[in-house]
Design an enzyme around this catalytic site. Structure first.
Site, PDB file in Angstrom:
ATOM      1  CB  THR A   1      -0.995  -0.014   1.317  1.00  0.00           C
ATOM      2  OG1 THR A   1      -1.445   1.471   1.281  1.00  0.00           O
ATOM      3  CG2 THR A   1      -0.347  -0.323   2.656  1.00  0.00           C
TER       4      THR A   1
ATOM      5  CB  SER B   1      -3.890   2.249  10.203  1.00  0.00           C
ATOM      6  OG  SER B   1      -3.453   1.575   9.112  1.00  0.00           O
TER       7      SER B   1
ATOM      8  CE1 TYR C   1      -4.071  -3.423   4.782  1.00  0.00           C
ATOM      9  CE2 TYR C   1      -4.183  -1.068   4.827  1.00  0.00           C
ATOM     10  CZ  TYR C   1      -3.930  -2.331   4.097  1.00  0.00           C
ATOM     11  OH  TYR C   1      -4.110  -2.515   2.842  1.00  0.00           O
ATOM     12  CG  HIS C   2      -1.781   1.793   6.173  1.00  0.00           C
ATOM     13  ND1 HIS C   2      -2.908   2.417   6.626  1.00  0.00           N
ATOM     14  CD2 HIS C   2      -2.128   2.185   4.751  1.00  0.00           C
ATOM     15  CE1 HIS C   2      -3.827   2.872   5.977  1.00  0.00           C
ATOM     16  NE2 HIS C   2      -3.297   2.488   4.592  1.00  0.00           N
TER      17      HIS C   2
ATOM     18  CE  LYS D   1      -1.934  -4.880   2.714  1.00  0.00           C
ATOM     19  NZ  LYS D   1      -2.011  -5.753   1.507  1.00  0.00           N
TER      20      LYS D   1
HETATM   21  N1  USQ Z   1     -11.561   9.776   4.525  1.00  0.00           N
HETATM   22  C1  USQ Z   1     -12.383  10.807   4.725  1.00  0.00           C
HETATM   23  N2  USQ Z   1     -13.828  10.484   4.964  1.00  0.00           N
HETATM   24  C2  USQ Z   1     -14.252   9.287   4.868  1.00  0.00           C
HETATM   25  C3  USQ Z   1     -13.375   8.386   4.603  1.00  0.00           C
HETATM   26  C4  USQ Z   1     -12.008   8.515   4.438  1.00  0.00           C
HETATM   27  O1  USQ Z   1     -11.913  12.066   4.611  1.00  0.00           O
HETATM   28  O2  USQ Z   1     -15.447   9.076   4.816  1.00  0.00           O
HETATM   29  C5  USQ Z   1      -9.870  10.173   4.571  1.00  0.00           C
HETATM   30  C6  USQ Z   1      -9.212   9.454   5.283  1.00  0.00           C
HETATM   31  O3  USQ Z   1      -9.065  10.133   6.682  1.00  0.00           O
HETATM   32  C7  USQ Z   1      -7.695   9.478   4.471  1.00  0.00           C
HETATM   33  C8  USQ Z   1      -8.216   9.122   3.034  1.00  0.00           C
HETATM   34  O4  USQ Z   1      -9.580   9.634   3.227  1.00  0.00           O
HETATM   35  O5  USQ Z   1      -7.168  10.454   4.672  1.00  0.00           O
HETATM   36  C9  USQ Z   1      -8.309   7.669   2.619  1.00  0.00           C
HETATM   37  O6  USQ Z   1      -9.056   6.991   3.671  1.00  0.00           O
HETATM   38  P1  USQ Z   1      -9.581   5.585   2.947  1.00  0.00           P
HETATM   39  O7  USQ Z   1     -10.572   4.863   4.031  1.00  0.00           O
HETATM   40  O8  USQ Z   1     -10.162   5.625   1.416  1.00  0.00           O
HETATM   41  O9  USQ Z   1      -8.403   4.545   2.550  1.00  0.00           O
HETATM   42  P2  USQ Z   1      -7.153   4.029   3.850  1.00  0.00           P
HETATM   43  O10 USQ Z   1      -7.787   3.789   4.963  1.00  0.00           O
HETATM   44  O11 USQ Z   1      -5.995   4.634   3.550  1.00  0.00           O
HETATM   45  O12 USQ Z   1      -7.121   2.389   3.136  1.00  0.00           O
HETATM   46  C10 USQ Z   1      -7.628   2.088   1.805  1.00  0.00           C
HETATM   47  C11 USQ Z   1      -7.672   0.823   1.631  1.00  0.00           C
HETATM   48  C12 USQ Z   1      -6.431  -0.235   2.040  1.00  0.00           C
HETATM   49  C13 USQ Z   1      -5.441   0.269   1.086  1.00  0.00           C
HETATM   50  C14 USQ Z   1      -5.302   2.065   1.168  1.00  0.00           C
HETATM   51  C15 USQ Z   1      -4.413   2.417   0.095  1.00  0.00           C
HETATM   52  O13 USQ Z   1      -8.663   0.334   2.474  1.00  0.00           O
HETATM   53  O14 USQ Z   1      -6.636  -1.529   1.853  1.00  0.00           O
HETATM   54  O15 USQ Z   1      -4.095  -0.097   1.259  1.00  0.00           O
HETATM   55  O16 USQ Z   1      -6.478   2.448   0.991  1.00  0.00           O
HETATM   56  S1  USQ Z   1      -3.571   3.889   0.669  1.00  0.00           S
HETATM   57  O17 USQ Z   1      -4.447   4.924   1.302  1.00  0.00           O
HETATM   58  O18 USQ Z   1      -2.760   4.657  -0.269  1.00  0.00           O
HETATM   59  O19 USQ Z   1      -2.589   3.716   1.892  1.00  0.00           O
END
Ligand code: USQ
Length: 395
Positions: free
Chosen positions: A146, A181, A183-184, A187
């Protein structure tokens, strides 16, 4: 001889469309899954937007629709004997590994969920690496990592490695990780274990540091309703753009956490399949852990929310954007400049986020709006516990 590809986590949002994509290209495909995502959904009281048949039924539907078979291996990657037996009998040329607990909020619920996420993900991957070492040292591991492994450092993010000049000498290290997190972090641990396995045992591996994936449909999920993928919009398993589209259709506020300057790499689910296929077709060398930053464009969450609101307005859906209290611990305004040239150099042709694409997602969600459960949109998983009322700060 027909190429053999084993997809770990073949029941998931990305694993199932990937299995169909690789099967349609002519490979002999096997899928491994222990159906644990369905158990975590029951635990959290959430469901995908579109009802999904069992994996065995989807495989039968794929055979009926496309005339191609996919083999199913049902079992747990943390079971060393199962992994050894499965790799030994299927003898894959390539292993595409999505078989992990994928949610950051799930990993932050409490110590049990953090420990489960890390042991499940790290032990599963270790079992795969050891089975490859002992049985299939020439096979290629394509592992989904990720972009969140890097976090949001105040310098450019390179593609996997950083060369450091120190006291007149130079060395190239895995890029330093500051994940956001538990989770992260799992990875990150996987990446280090894979790096070890390539350095010490000479295995081949590609670590795909993927950004946030959006989208509901691929070429093959669209062929038959039984082939749909598991699309989540709830706080625990739903990701930013997918959630925002469902919030708009449900007439609920689009929840930008905090100031909304959080910038991430995003990609369309169709591009995930294309990237994985490019990695499969162009294997890493023996002894190499190749890293690709797998996303096509960056957005702040504020921009994404506004794009969804504006696209919804064109369809006559009035959506509002709110700045909700941020349940996470993360920078809300920050520098972000990650490189992502490796997959483009291999020939990736991105599907960028367009108004039409958001429209298509919204229209597809409208068809299933009766299944939207509003209580799943906000579930209050927090990165740091809220102090009890009246308790002094820091107690
Ligand atoms: N966010 C909001 N509002 C929401 C949901 C999320 O502002 O209702 C924000 C979060 O705070 C964060 C961003 O959007 O800053 C991304 O959150 P996300 O829930 O879309 O993604 P994340 O938790 O980082 O995890 C997801 C996948 C995970 C993958 C990752 C890629 O669940 O499996 O590894 O995206 S990355 O984000 O590039 O690490």
């Amino acid at each position: 001889m027909t190429e053999r590809i084993l997809v770990l986590g073949g029941d998931g949002y990305l694993g199932w469309p990937t299995a169909m994509h690789l099967s349609a290209r002519g490979a002999r495909v096997g899928v491994v899954d222990n159906m644990s995502k369905r158990a975590w959904e029951r635990e959290m009281g959430v469901q995908p937007l579109i009802a999904i048949p069992s994996l065995a039924k989807r495989i039968a539907a794929w055979q009926e629709v496309c005339g191609r078979s996919i083999e199913l291996f049902e079992g747990d990657l943390t079971d060393t004997d199962f992994v050894h037996a499965t790799l030994g009998s299927f003898r894959p040329d390539t292993i595409v590994h999505y078989g992990e607990q994928p949610s950051a909020p799930y990993s932050m619920i409490d110590v049990h969920h953090a420990a489960f996420t890390q042991s499940n993900n790290v032990v599963g991957t270790l079992n795969v690496l050891f089975a490859m070492r002992d049985l299939l040292p020439d096979s290629h591991l394509v592992k989904l990592g990720t972009m969140g492994e890097y976090g949001t450092p105040d310098i450019d993010i390179e593609e996997g490695y950083l060369t450091v000049d120190h006291n007149g000498r130079r060395h190239t290290f895995l890029y330093p990780k500051t994940p956001g997190s538990m989770y992260h972090l799992s990875k990150v641990h996987d990446s280090h274990n894979m790096h070890f396995a390539t350095r010490v045992w000479g295995l081949r591996a590609t670590d795909l540091n993927q950004g946030v994936v959006y989208g509901i449909e691929t070429e093959h999920t669209a062929l038959d309703p039984r082939l749909a993928t598991s699309f989540h919009y709830d706080e625990v398993f739903g990701t930013a753009l997918n959630r925002f589209c469902v919030q708009a259709v449900a007439g609920e506020p689009i929840t930008v956490y905090g100031r909304g300057g959080q910038t991430r790499g995003y990609l369309n689910i169709r591009d995930t399949l294309a990237c994985v296929a490019l990695a499969v077709d162009n294997p890493a060398e023996r002894g190499e852990m190749r890293v690709f930053n797998q996303f096509t464009e960056t957005f702040t969450v504020r921009e994404l929310a506004e794009r969804v609101r504006d696209a919804a307005a064109q369809l006559g859906i009035e959506a509002t954007v709110v700045h909700a209290e941020n349940p996470r611990f993360e920078a809300e305004e920050h520098y972000y400049n990650p490189r992502h040239s490796g997959l483009l150099e291999l020939g990736l042709q991105p599907h960028l986020l367009s108004q039409e694409l958001i429209d298509t997602m919204l229209q597809r969600i409208v068809q299933h709006r009766d299944r939207i459960r509003r209580e799943a949109l906000v579930m209050n998983v927090r990165w740091t516990p809220k102090p009890a009322a009246g308790a002094p700060v820091g107690s």
